[in-house]
Scaffold this active site. Structure first.
Site, PDB file in Angstrom:
ATOM      1  N   PRO A  23       0.710  -1.148   0.019  1.00 36.62           N
ATOM      2  CA  PRO A  23       0.117  -0.082  -0.082  1.00 36.62           C
ATOM      3  C   PRO A  23       0.958   1.256  -0.017  1.00 36.62           C
ATOM      4  O   PRO A  23       1.889   1.507   0.802  1.00 36.62           O
ATOM      5  CB  PRO A  23      -0.775  -0.211   1.389  1.00 36.62           C
ATOM      6  CG  PRO A  23       0.126  -1.059   2.049  1.00 36.62           C
ATOM      7  CD  PRO A  23       0.705  -2.125   1.280  1.00 36.62           C
ATOM      8  N   MET A  24       0.503   2.071  -0.995  1.00 37.06           N
ATOM      9  CA  MET A  24       1.576   3.303  -0.896  1.00 37.06           C
ATOM     10  C   MET A  24       0.298   4.450  -1.208  1.00 37.06           C
ATOM     11  O   MET A  24      -0.509   4.621  -1.971  1.00 37.06           O
ATOM     12  CB  MET A  24       2.326   3.543  -2.130  1.00 37.06           C
ATOM     13  CG  MET A  24       3.516   2.321  -2.049  1.00 37.06           C
ATOM     14  SD  MET A  24       4.532   2.543  -3.354  1.00 37.06           S
ATOM     15  CE  MET A  24       3.456   1.291  -4.590  1.00 37.06           C
ATOM     16  N   ALA A  25       0.529   5.485  -0.437  1.00 39.75           N
ATOM     17  CA  ALA A  25      -0.443   6.723  -0.237  1.00 39.75           C
ATOM     18  C   ALA A  25      -0.345   7.200  -1.357  1.00 39.75           C
ATOM     19  O   ALA A  25       0.491   7.802  -2.191  1.00 39.75           O
ATOM     20  CB  ALA A  25      -0.006   7.574   0.920  1.00 39.75           C
ATOM     21  N   GLN A  82      -5.184  -2.142   4.160  1.00 39.96           N
ATOM     22  CA  GLN A  82      -4.234  -1.724   5.258  1.00 39.96           C
ATOM     23  C   GLN A  82      -4.923  -0.798   5.980  1.00 39.96           C
ATOM     24  O   GLN A  82      -5.398   0.308   5.755  1.00 39.96           O
ATOM     25  CB  GLN A  82      -2.978  -1.231   4.467  1.00 39.96           C
ATOM     26  CG  GLN A  82      -2.060  -1.012   5.673  1.00 39.96           C
ATOM     27  CD  GLN A  82      -0.477  -0.609   5.599  1.00 39.96           C
ATOM     28  OE1 GLN A  82      -0.281   0.501   5.074  1.00 39.96           O
ATOM     29  NE2 GLN A  82       0.458  -1.629   5.332  1.00 39.96           N
ATOM     30  N   CYS A 113       5.085   2.624   8.959  1.00 41.42           N
ATOM     31  CA  CYS A 113       5.229   4.115   8.279  1.00 41.42           C
ATOM     32  C   CYS A 113       6.424   4.852   8.933  1.00 41.42           C
ATOM     33  O   CYS A 113       6.384   5.168  10.358  1.00 41.42           O
ATOM     34  CB  CYS A 113       3.946   4.498   8.398  1.00 41.42           C
ATOM     35  SG  CYS A 113       3.857   6.123   7.622  1.00 41.42           S
ATOM     36  N   LYS A 155       2.402  -5.379   9.070  1.00 38.56           N
ATOM     37  CA  LYS A 155       3.590  -4.808   8.426  1.00 38.56           C
ATOM     38  C   LYS A 155       4.509  -4.080   9.361  1.00 38.56           C
ATOM     39  O   LYS A 155       3.919  -3.254  10.042  1.00 38.56           O
ATOM     40  CB  LYS A 155       3.434  -3.975   7.022  1.00 38.56           C
ATOM     41  CG  LYS A 155       4.913  -3.650   6.284  1.00 38.56           C
ATOM     42  CD  LYS A 155       4.403  -2.725   5.101  1.00 38.56           C
ATOM     43  CE  LYS A 155       5.662  -2.364   4.423  1.00 38.56           C
ATOM     44  NZ  LYS A 155       5.423  -1.420   3.170  1.00 38.56           N
ATOM     45  N   HIS A 185       9.839  -5.004   6.309  1.00 39.37           N
ATOM     46  CA  HIS A 185      10.819  -3.819   5.548  1.00 39.37           C
ATOM     47  C   HIS A 185      12.146  -3.878   6.364  1.00 39.37           C
ATOM     48  O   HIS A 185      12.147  -3.509   7.435  1.00 39.37           O
ATOM     49  CB  HIS A 185      10.071  -2.478   5.583  1.00 39.37           C
ATOM     50  CG  HIS A 185      10.793  -1.686   4.545  1.00 39.37           C
ATOM     51  ND1 HIS A 185      10.106  -0.653   4.142  1.00 39.37           N
ATOM     52  CD2 HIS A 185      12.187  -1.730   4.100  1.00 39.37           C
ATOM     53  CE1 HIS A 185      10.958  -0.069   3.097  1.00 39.37           C
ATOM     54  NE2 HIS A 185      12.199  -0.682   3.512  1.00 39.37           N
ATOM     55  N   ASP A 218      13.711  -3.076  -1.637  1.00 37.59           N
ATOM     56  CA  ASP A 218      14.814  -3.380  -2.692  1.00 37.59           C
ATOM     57  C   ASP A 218      14.686  -4.390  -3.646  1.00 37.59           C
ATOM     58  O   ASP A 218      15.321  -4.917  -4.004  1.00 37.59           O
ATOM     59  CB  ASP A 218      16.326  -3.371  -2.062  1.00 37.59           C
ATOM     60  CG  ASP A 218      16.784  -2.158  -1.376  1.00 37.59           C
ATOM     61  OD1 ASP A 218      16.060  -1.187  -1.137  1.00 37.59           O
ATOM     62  OD2 ASP A 218      17.686  -2.272  -0.687  1.00 37.59           O
ATOM     63  N   ARG A 241       8.022   0.653  -4.106  1.00 36.84           N
ATOM     64  CA  ARG A 241       8.638   1.396  -5.179  1.00 36.84           C
ATOM     65  C   ARG A 241       9.202   0.930  -6.238  1.00 36.84           C
ATOM     66  O   ARG A 241       9.103   1.715  -7.316  1.00 36.84           O
ATOM     67  CB  ARG A 241       9.824   2.245  -4.244  1.00 36.84           C
ATOM     68  CG  ARG A 241       9.447   3.078  -3.192  1.00 36.84           C
ATOM     69  CD  ARG A 241      10.393   3.753  -2.549  1.00 36.84           C
ATOM     70  NE  ARG A 241      11.514   2.795  -2.019  1.00 36.84           N
ATOM     71  CZ  ARG A 241      12.617   2.750  -1.781  1.00 36.84           C
ATOM     72  NH1 ARG A 241      13.378   3.822  -1.976  1.00 36.84           N
ATOM     73  NH2 ARG A 241      13.437   1.723  -1.080  1.00 36.84           N
TER      74      ARG A 241
END
Length: 383
Positions: A23-25, A82, A113, A155, A185, A218, A241
């Site tokens: 999930p990415m804002a 999420q 976050c 997460k 992460h 990565d 990303r």
């Protein structure tokens, strides 16, 4: 060296390919999730595509901004969301709403976050320092979701910084609380997105818990995903990303985990077609004015490494209609080859290490259960 997994099981949920879209804002809205899902379906596969993070208080209080984020594409048969929260009761109520009213099949809880506005309130990657509070939040979420047969995962990051690591305790607490899996992460909050992800920490967590561990950090190419699971023993990967401006990465990931590794190298003309499809989906879900505005941020990611001129890039990043987009995309050289130098390189935000913003006295008591600062109902970030 263990063989790469071919599927992922999260409680009652089975995912064909062990790949999760992070999930990415402002990124993983319904349009982008559909785009990535379509790419996997070209290989006859599907992963797990997570909605951008929403706040538990915002959902419980029916905040308009929060509710507008809970939109799903008609082809999303598996809904994944999420959830962010620092209050166990609100998180539990929000989980029940997601299961009962939105028909979600999976809930992930955000404890990773690194954004200051989140950590200074004791949320995101700061929260696992409070082991008691972490356990309470997870227990309330699991209790709310269990009657619906919906798995809950979490997460997190390695810890606040190198002197305040939390991931092993977090894994134990997740397992004891009934979570179906934990995603790690391999960076601390202090690192944000800088430096390299520590895959060794992912391997250590795999050895520490019995529930599935998902590795994050990565993964720029499909080969990186295979290497991560082989080196760490992770049950699957979470991709963030690396897919920015490259939704076709999910096609490559599906092929790689099926034992047929490949690297998609689209021409600029094919990239332009993907850009057009992305903008079209955004407009379908949001209306043309807002959809075009939302698309602007993606232009630089799609064109990374290509020779498109600066003026054309600037114009594309200011589009206000699909007609304007079509006119500008027609100026790109459709035969230009994909820039090989862009492969394997970081995408999106990176930044540099920084001091973590925390509530006063946060580090004094690792077993506390209180968050003294009120969670903002409209605060959103996909950390």
């Amino acid at each position: 060296m263990p063989a790469a997994p071919t599927s992922l099981t999260l409680g009652s949920l089975r995912v064909d390919t062990p790949v999760v879209l992070a999930p990415m804002a402002g990124i993983t809205n319904a349009a982008y999730r559909r785009l990535c899902l379509d790419q996997m379906r070209t290989q006859g596969a599907s992963g797990l595509f997570v909605c951008e993070m929403i706040t538990s208080r915002g959902l419980v209080e029916r905040d308009d901004t929060t509710l507008k984020m809970l939109v799903f594409d008609e082809l999303e048969t598996v809904r994944s969301v999420q959830l962010y929260g620092t209050d166990p009761v609100y998180v539990g109520k929000a989980a029940e709403i997601l299961c009962g009213e939105y028909g979600v099949a999976h809930i992930d809880l955000n404890f990773g976050c690194p954004v200051p506005k989140v950590t200074r309130k004791g949320g995101g990657g700061a929260l696992p320092w409070k082991r008691g509070l972490l356990g309470q939040i997870l227990e309330h979420a699991v209790a709310a979701a269990t009657p619906y047969g919906v798995p809950v995962t979490m997460k997190t990051r390695k810890g606040i910084d190198d002197d305040h690591l939390t991931y092993l305790d977090a894994g134990r607490i997740a397992q004891e609380s009934g979570c179906a899996a934990i995603a790690l992460h391999g960076r601390t909050v202090a690192q944000s997105y800088s430096g390299q992800a520590d895959w060794g920490a992912i391997a250590a967590l795999v050895d520490h818990v019995d529930i599935p561990v998902l590795g994050n950090g990565d993964i720029w190419e499909a080969a990186d995903a295979l290497r991560m699971v082989e080196e760490t023993g992770a049950a699957g990967v979470v991709v963030g990303r690396g897919c920015l401006g490259r939704p076709w990465l999910f096609r490559d990931l599906a092929s790689a985990f099926a034992g047929e590794p490949t690297a998609t190298l689209p021409t600029l003309g094919e990239v332009a077609a993907m850009m057009r499809r992305h903008a079209e989906l955004l407009c379908e879900h949001m209306g043309e004015e807002r959809g075009c505005k939302e698309f602007r941020k993606h232009v630089s990611w799609y064109l990374k490494g290509f020779a498109a001129g600066g003026e054309l890039r600037r114009s594309l990043a200011m589009i206000d209609t699909l007609a304007t987009l079509d006119r500008l995309l027609a100026e790109l050289d459709p035969d230009e080859a994909f820039p090989l130098q862009a492969l394997g390189s970081p995408r999106g935000r990176q930044g540099s290490p920084r001091r973590v913003a925390l509530p006063d006295g946060w580090l004094d008591d690792a077993d506390g259960t209180d968050v003294h600062l009120r969670e903002d109902a409209s605060e959103t970030d996909g950390g």
